[in-house]
Design a protein around this motif. Structure first.
Motif, PDB file in Angstrom:
ATOM      1  N   UNK A  77      26.775  57.759  29.125  1.00 11.56           N
ATOM      2  CA  UNK A  77      25.348  58.487  28.719  1.00 11.56           C
ATOM      3  C   UNK A  77      25.684  58.662  27.306  1.00 11.56           C
ATOM      4  N   UNK A  78      26.853  59.769  27.137  1.00 14.58           N
ATOM      5  CA  UNK A  78      27.321  60.295  25.851  1.00 14.58           C
ATOM      6  C   UNK A  78      27.522  58.961  24.819  1.00 14.58           C
ATOM      7  N   UNK A  79      28.136  58.306  25.465  1.00 12.90           N
ATOM      8  CA  UNK A  79      28.541  57.070  24.449  1.00 12.90           C
ATOM      9  C   UNK A  79      27.375  56.273  24.056  1.00 12.90           C
ATOM     10  N   UNK A  80      26.259  56.215  24.732  1.00 16.44           N
ATOM     11  CA  UNK A  80      25.161  55.434  24.317  1.00 16.44           C
ATOM     12  C   UNK A  80      24.221  56.551  23.272  1.00 16.44           C
ATOM     13  N   UNK A  81      24.381  57.796  23.622  1.00 21.90           N
ATOM     14  CA  UNK A  81      23.634  58.718  22.636  1.00 21.90           C
ATOM     15  C   UNK A  81      24.511  58.738  21.261  1.00 21.90           C
ATOM     16  N   UNK A  82      25.782  58.572  21.623  1.00 18.96           N
ATOM     17  CA  UNK A  82      26.800  58.539  20.313  1.00 18.96           C
ATOM     18  C   UNK A  82      26.471  57.201  19.357  1.00 18.96           C
ATOM     19  N   UNK A  83      26.094  56.087  19.991  1.00 20.24           N
ATOM     20  CA  UNK A  83      25.628  54.907  19.220  1.00 20.24           C
ATOM     21  C   UNK A  83      24.360  55.190  18.511  1.00 20.24           C
ATOM     22  N   UNK A  84      23.443  55.770  19.263  1.00 24.40           N
ATOM     23  CA  UNK A  84      22.182  55.715  18.723  1.00 24.40           C
ATOM     24  C   UNK A  84      22.086  56.840  17.725  1.00 24.40           C
ATOM     25  N   UNK A  85      22.706  57.859  17.644  1.00 26.62           N
ATOM     26  CA  UNK A  85      22.644  58.928  16.589  1.00 26.62           C
ATOM     27  C   UNK A  85      23.467  58.884  15.526  1.00 26.62           C
ATOM     28  N   UNK A  86      24.708  58.193  15.810  1.00 27.93           N
ATOM     29  CA  UNK A  86      25.904  58.076  14.687  1.00 27.93           C
ATOM     30  C   UNK A  86      26.436  59.400  14.718  1.00 27.93           C
ATOM     31  N   UNK A  87      26.205  60.350  15.715  1.00 23.62           N
ATOM     32  CA  UNK A  87      27.048  61.499  15.560  1.00 23.62           C
ATOM     33  C   UNK A  87      28.185  61.674  16.774  1.00 23.62           C
ATOM     34  N   UNK A  88      29.318  62.571  16.541  1.00 26.33           N
ATOM     35  CA  UNK A  88      30.180  62.743  17.440  1.00 26.33           C
ATOM     36  C   UNK A  88      29.775  63.489  18.709  1.00 26.33           C
ATOM     37  N   UNK A  89      30.372  63.522  19.903  1.00 29.19           N
ATOM     38  CA  UNK A  89      29.912  64.221  21.015  1.00 29.19           C
ATOM     39  C   UNK A  89      29.821  65.676  20.948  1.00 29.19           C
ATOM     40  N   UNK A  90      30.743  66.099  20.173  1.00 33.95           N
ATOM     41  CA  UNK A  90      31.136  67.599  19.679  1.00 33.95           C
ATOM     42  C   UNK A  90      31.427  67.743  18.160  1.00 33.95           C
ATOM     43  N   UNK A  91      30.603  68.291  17.537  1.00 30.97           N
ATOM     44  CA  UNK A  91      31.201  68.637  16.073  1.00 30.97           C
ATOM     45  C   UNK A  91      30.959  69.874  15.524  1.00 30.97           C
ATOM     46  N   UNK A  92      31.343  69.989  14.449  1.00 30.66           N
ATOM     47  CA  UNK A  92      31.041  71.314  13.861  1.00 30.66           C
ATOM     48  C   UNK A  92      30.276  71.350  12.652  1.00 30.66           C
ATOM     49  N   UNK A  93      29.339  72.199  12.222  1.00 31.45           N
ATOM     50  CA  UNK A  93      28.584  72.056  10.920  1.00 31.45           C
ATOM     51  C   UNK A  93      29.566  72.667   9.841  1.00 31.45           C
ATOM     52  N   UNK A  94      28.770  72.796   8.675  1.00 35.59           N
ATOM     53  CA  UNK A  94      29.634  73.533   7.585  1.00 35.59           C
ATOM     54  C   UNK A  94      29.638  75.028   7.933  1.00 35.59           C
ATOM     55  N   UNK A  95      28.893  75.698   8.846  1.00 35.79           N
ATOM     56  CA  UNK A  95      28.988  77.040   8.857  1.00 35.79           C
ATOM     57  C   UNK A  95      29.945  77.423  10.475  1.00 35.79           C
ATOM     58  N   UNK A  96      30.744  76.326  10.664  1.00 33.22           N
ATOM     59  CA  UNK A  96      31.627  76.439  11.747  1.00 33.22           C
ATOM     60  C   UNK A  96      30.624  76.740  13.118  1.00 33.22           C
ATOM     61  N   UNK A  97      29.412  76.149  13.185  1.00 30.32           N
ATOM     62  CA  UNK A  97      28.648  76.035  14.490  1.00 30.32           C
ATOM     63  C   UNK A  97      28.978  75.017  15.103  1.00 30.32           C
ATOM     64  N   UNK A  98      29.292  74.865  16.591  1.00 32.19           N
ATOM     65  CA  UNK A  98      29.732  73.950  17.322  1.00 32.19           C
ATOM     66  C   UNK A  98      28.295  73.184  17.823  1.00 32.19           C
ATOM     67  N   UNK A  99      28.147  72.009  17.566  1.00 34.37           N
ATOM     68  CA  UNK A  99      27.128  71.232  18.058  1.00 34.37           C
ATOM     69  C   UNK A  99      27.342  70.434  19.082  1.00 34.37           C
ATOM     70  N   UNK A 100      26.875  70.415  20.365  1.00 30.29           N
ATOM     71  CA  UNK A 100      27.314  69.431  21.584  1.00 30.29           C
ATOM     72  C   UNK A 100      25.904  68.456  21.503  1.00 30.29           C
ATOM     73  N   UNK A 101      26.154  67.200  21.369  1.00 31.99           N
ATOM     74  CA  UNK A 101      25.504  66.137  21.075  1.00 31.99           C
ATOM     75  C   UNK A 101      24.415  66.002  22.267  1.00 31.99           C
ATOM     76  N   UNK A 102      24.752  66.202  23.512  1.00 33.84           N
ATOM     77  CA  UNK A 102      23.949  66.210  24.562  1.00 33.84           C
ATOM     78  C   UNK A 102      22.781  67.115  24.427  1.00 33.84           C
ATOM     79  N   UNK A 103      23.243  68.255  24.289  1.00 33.72           N
ATOM     80  CA  UNK A 103      22.139  69.611  24.120  1.00 33.72           C
ATOM     81  C   UNK A 103      21.463  69.412  22.926  1.00 33.72           C
ATOM     82  N   UNK A 104      21.927  68.847  21.846  1.00 33.33           N
ATOM     83  CA  UNK A 104      21.168  68.400  20.607  1.00 33.33           C
ATOM     84  C   UNK A 104      20.123  67.426  20.942  1.00 33.33           C
ATOM     85  N   UNK A 105      20.501  66.456  21.401  1.00 32.64           N
ATOM     86  CA  UNK A 105      19.579  65.174  21.741  1.00 32.64           C
ATOM     87  C   UNK A 105      18.387  65.790  22.740  1.00 32.64           C
TER      88      UNK A 105
END
Length: 147
Positions: A77-105
């Protein structure tokens, strides 16, 4: 199909344990292949596969060393979300905030901004939105928490 095949082997007890975008490739007939099967068991017990794959661990897996078919489905499921969004499963923003793909979607879809989820590059293909929404629904079903 590859994950379903893996899960049907050995009386339904076989799991992959390391499904992620780096472990999926297309063969010469353009079929998706899921390599790395069985390597998770050979890896050092100090670094189990569910820890090596940050962002892909199923939420309901309490024991960090235990992989299951449910964790494989979550990872798919994470892989599908990654393909659809073009985003990594976990990534940091410029302000060092950690974004979890599943929660964001989940948050974007909950706010009914589904169109904001999709990678803009995918939207250039004509008449693809319906298929993308279907894939999003499948991906979100795979990452649902068990209650």
């Amino acid at each position: 199909m590859g994950v379903a095949h893996i899960h049907s082997q050995s009386g339904g007890t076989l799991v992959h344990g390391n499904i992620k975008s780096l472990n999926i490739f297309l063969n010469s007939q353009r079929y998706g292949c899921v390599p790395d099967l069985g390597l998770a068991k050979l890896m050092s017990p100090v670094v189990p596969p569910v820890i090596r794959t940050a962002g892909y661990r199923a939420l309901e897996v309490a024991d960090f060393r235990k992989v299951s078919q449910a964790s494989d489905i979550y990872s798919f499921g994470v892989l599908l979300l990654e393909l659809l969004t073009g985003k990594s499963p976990v990534h940091a923003t410029s302000s060092d905030e950690v974004i979890h793909l599943v929660r964001w979607v989940h948050s974007v879809v909950y706010e009914e901004w589904t169109g904001e989820v999709f990678n803009i590059e995918l939207l250039r293909y004509p008449n693809i939105e319906e298929e993308m929404v279907t894939m999003l629904q499948i991906g979100m079903s795979c990452v649902e928490e068990e209650t």
